[in-house]
Motif scaffolding. Sequence first.
Motif, PDB file in Angstrom:
ATOM      1  N   HIS A   1       0.881  -1.163  -0.084  1.00 39.02           N
ATOM      2  CA  HIS A   1       0.197  -0.114   0.032  1.00 39.02           C
ATOM      3  C   HIS A   1       0.910   1.081   0.027  1.00 39.02           C
ATOM      4  CE1 HIS A   1      -3.882   1.612   0.247  1.00 39.02           C
ATOM      5  NE2 HIS A   1      -3.520   2.678   0.982  1.00 39.02           N
TER       6      HIS A   1
ATOM      7  N   SER B   1      -8.160   3.648   3.195  1.00 38.41           N
ATOM      8  CA  SER B   1      -8.536   2.682   2.192  1.00 38.41           C
ATOM      9  C   SER B   1      -7.774   1.534   2.099  1.00 38.41           C
ATOM     10  CB  SER B   1      -8.603   3.299   0.717  1.00 38.41           C
ATOM     11  OG  SER B   1      -7.307   3.801   0.388  1.00 38.41           O
TER      12      SER B   1
ATOM     13  N   PRO C   1      -6.291  -2.275   2.730  1.00 40.60           N
ATOM     14  CA  PRO C   1      -6.875  -3.384   3.286  1.00 40.60           C
ATOM     15  C   PRO C   1      -6.382  -3.483   4.769  1.00 40.60           C
ATOM     16  CG  PRO C   1      -5.363  -3.946   1.513  1.00 40.60           C
ATOM     17  CD  PRO C   1      -5.269  -2.446   1.562  1.00 40.60           C
TER      18      PRO C   1
ATOM     19  N   SER D   1     -12.208  -6.554   5.101  1.00 36.95           N
ATOM     20  CA  SER D   1     -12.376  -5.146   5.807  1.00 36.95           C
ATOM     21  C   SER D   1     -11.071  -4.179   5.234  1.00 36.95           C
ATOM     22  CB  SER D   1     -12.586  -5.264   7.180  1.00 36.95           C
ATOM     23  OG  SER D   1     -11.290  -5.832   7.920  1.00 36.95           O
ATOM     24  N   ASN D   2     -11.324  -2.767   5.577  1.00 36.23           N
ATOM     25  CA  ASN D   2     -10.226  -1.845   5.238  1.00 36.23           C
ATOM     26  C   ASN D   2     -10.080  -1.265   6.584  1.00 36.23           C
ATOM     27  OD1 ASN D   2     -12.014  -0.154   5.237  1.00 36.23           O
ATOM     28  ND2 ASN D   2     -12.275   0.056   3.054  1.00 36.23           N
TER      29      ASN D   2
ATOM     30  N   THR E   1     -11.678   0.195  -1.181  1.00 40.84           N
ATOM     31  CA  THR E   1     -10.693  -0.445  -0.667  1.00 40.84           C
ATOM     32  C   THR E   1      -9.464  -0.267  -1.729  1.00 40.84           C
ATOM     33  OG1 THR E   1     -11.801  -1.751   0.785  1.00 40.84           O
ATOM     34  CG2 THR E   1      -9.378  -2.332   0.321  1.00 40.84           C
TER      35      THR E   1
END
Length: 107
Positions: free
Chosen positions: A11, A22, A24, A76-77, A84
Amino acid sequence: PVIPTHFSIDHIPKEFYLDRSSAPKECKVYAFNQMGDEATEVAHFQYDLAGPAVQTFAANPILGFPVKFLRLEILSNHGKEEFTCLYRFRVHSDPSISQSPIFGDSQ
């Protein structure tokens, strides 16, 4: 086919962007050999927003057999409602295992 040993999630680094909500958060990875096969969970991990931009997680050592397909499921994020964002997902395997005769002729 490979026997996955680790998975990496990338990320954007926190130095480049303040709102990283945003990214993960909770993820699972599943393995299977043909479309329609029942998938086997091979990893369940959480991306730590306070950690480095690239994080690597171990695969479940129980797998022990080669697979052709993997599916990443992002559960989920870190709070972003709209979407996401995943920069990169990498699969790592032991090259000596992947080149062994159990995988057949690689040419």
